[in-house]
Enzyme design. Structure first.
Site, PDB file in Angstrom:
ATOM      1  N   THR A 175       0.857  -1.190   0.000  1.00 13.19           N
ATOM      2  CA  THR A 175       0.000   0.000   0.000  1.00 13.19           C
ATOM      3  C   THR A 175       0.895   1.242   0.000  1.00 13.19           C
ATOM      4  O   THR A 175       1.576   1.524   0.992  1.00 13.19           O
ATOM      5  CB  THR A 175      -0.913   0.038   1.247  1.00 13.19           C
ATOM      6  OG1 THR A 175      -1.671  -1.164   1.296  1.00 13.19           O
ATOM      7  CG2 THR A 175      -1.855   1.242   1.188  1.00 13.19           C
ATOM      8  N   LYS A 182      -7.116   2.007  -2.944  1.00  6.56           N
ATOM      9  CA  LYS A 182      -6.733   1.386  -1.671  1.00  6.56           C
ATOM     10  C   LYS A 182      -6.717   2.430  -0.545  1.00  6.56           C
ATOM     11  O   LYS A 182      -7.159   2.167   0.580  1.00  6.56           O
ATOM     12  CB  LYS A 182      -5.354   0.721  -1.828  1.00  6.56           C
ATOM     13  CG  LYS A 182      -4.761   0.159  -0.558  1.00  6.56           C
ATOM     14  CD  LYS A 182      -5.583  -0.961   0.044  1.00  6.56           C
ATOM     15  CE  LYS A 182      -5.015  -1.396   1.394  1.00  6.56           C
ATOM     16  NZ  LYS A 182      -5.958  -2.226   2.154  1.00  6.56           N
ATOM     17  N   LYS A 201      -0.088   5.235   8.495  1.00  5.70           N
ATOM     18  CA  LYS A 201       0.556   5.567   7.210  1.00  5.70           C
ATOM     19  C   LYS A 201      -0.511   5.752   6.115  1.00  5.70           C
ATOM     20  O   LYS A 201      -0.462   6.692   5.328  1.00  5.70           O
ATOM     21  CB  LYS A 201       1.537   4.441   6.859  1.00  5.70           C
ATOM     22  CG  LYS A 201       2.206   4.497   5.505  1.00  5.70           C
ATOM     23  CD  LYS A 201       1.676   3.486   4.489  1.00  5.70           C
ATOM     24  CE  LYS A 201       1.642   2.051   4.923  1.00  5.70           C
ATOM     25  NZ  LYS A 201       1.093   1.115   3.930  1.00  5.70           N
TER      26      LYS A 201
END
Ligand code: NDP
Ligand SMILES: O=CC(=O)O
Length: 339
Positions: free
Chosen positions: A143, A218, A286
């Site tokens: 990701t 995502k 994150k």
């Protein structure tokens, strides 16, 4: 009109000649489409392409394990070599750098922690791009943000190879069960070639067009997830403070319109202040950070995600980075308010 037949003879790379045509009997699909798959059993001869796997953390280990179980010829690398050992004992080959994995494989998957590590492994010193050449493909399933993905794409392309970004939705258990959802974008030819492998590791796959779209999808999904978990945490603590049984709240939520597998799965352990790590909290933070950057880039207001991000930052500052992201509830406990 007669057309020279050679016009229609595609240049089939050697590894594709080794993959039986049955592996490719998948309907052609347009951009922005998805396919839901049923799990199929495979034999050793069914997936003869050489597959590389870089990054054997929580997700990478389980994904590579599924490829090995399905009979694929898998070569692995991980920064911490000891994490390779269990898969080597199951039949995986080992190479000491991403470059050597890429040069010895037809397709190389990478599952790294964050944009920095994904970039470093892809095109740093002894990075995979050094081992790429025409006919090969690089599939980054980490990701990351769209910019990082585009940078990796450029380095892979410069080596003459194909690139697909394919971040996954689904955590440790879906990875173990081969039930991930792939959010792919990039070279459609590579998407078609690696679909048999995606189908071993996942239950569905979306092809979303240009590089960057998979990363963006995502991040949007995980922005929603991070906010949901933060909100759920507030509800659990509030129920407790007003004298309700949070276990009953979990049950009520599970039967209601706001039911979500995540609440039913994580709620019972959160009530016991237990956070066995499936999705590390540091990675959720994150993802929120990257999603906020994405929102900023198009001037989209995201106040709820911004507030949730602050909660994850507080949790990190209290040493909860490697706990499951459901440990964000700890950021709301009075004793944690001031670090
Ligand atoms: N866990 C989950 O539920 C899910 C995670 N994701 C995403 O997948 C990715 C991986 O997640 P997960 O497996 O949980 O994470 P882990 O933290 O368990 O694993 C991270 C991997 O990245 C490697 N790594 C970290 N920094 C570097 C570096 N500087 N150079 C080389 N390798 C490095 C680690 O190597 P080493 O072993 O040496 O530390 C390890 O292999 C993340 O982007 C995450 O957001 C996506 C869906 C679900
Ligand atoms: O990225 C995490 C997930 O569960 O999906």
């Amino acid at each position: 009109m007669a057309i020279c037949s050679s016009t229609f003879v595609p240049q089939i790379p050697i590894y594709l000649k080794r993959i039986p045509i049955s592996s490719f009997l998948i309907k052609p699909i347009p951009a922005c489409s998805s396919q839901t798959l049923t799990t199929t059993s495979a034999s050793k001869d069914e997936f003869p392409a050489r597959v590389g796997f870089l990054g054997l953390g929580i997700m990478g280990t389980l994904m590579a394990h599924n490829l090995i179980k399905a009979g694929c010829d898998v070569t692995i690398w991980n920064r911490t070599k000891s994490k390779c050992d269990p898969l080597i004992s199951l039949g995986a080959k080992y190479k000491p750098s991403p470059e050597e994995v890429a040069s010895s494989c037809d397709f190389t998957f990478a599952m790294l922690a964050d944009p920095e590590s994904a970039a470093d492994v892809a095109f740093g010193n002894h990075g995979a791009a050094n081992g790429m050449s025409p006919g090969k493909g690089y599939v980054d399933v980490s990701t990351v943000d769209a910019e990082t993905s585009k940078l990796i794409d450029r380095h892979v392309k410069a080596a003459g190879a194909l690139f697909l970004e394919a971040p996954v939705s689904g955590s440790k258990k879906p990875a173990e069960d081969g039930q991930l959802i792939f959010l792919t974008a990039g070279d459609k030819a590579l998407y078609d070639m690696v679909s048999p492998f995606l189908d071993i590791m996942g239950k569905s796959r979306f092809y979303l067009g240009d590089v960057g779209n998979g990363a963006a999808m995502k991040l949007v999904v995980n922005m929603i997830m991070g906010s949901m978990m933060a909100s759920f945490s507030e509800g659990l603590l509030l129920s407790e403070k007003v004298g309700l049984d949070p276990k009953i709240l979990v049950e009520v939520v599970s039967q209601s319109a706001i039911s979500a597998p995540m609440f039913s799965l994580k709620g019972p352990s959160m009530v016991q202040s237990k956070y066995p790590t499936a999705f590390p909290l540091k990675h959720q933070q994150k993802d929120l950070r990257l999603a906020l950057g994405l929102a900023e880039s198009v001037s989209q207001s995201t106040p709820i995600a911004a507030a949730a991000n602050e909660m994850y930052k507080v949790a990190k500052s209290h040493g909860l980075s490697d706990q499951d992201f459901s440990a964000v509830i700890e950021a709301l406990r009075t004793k944690l308010q001031s670090p």
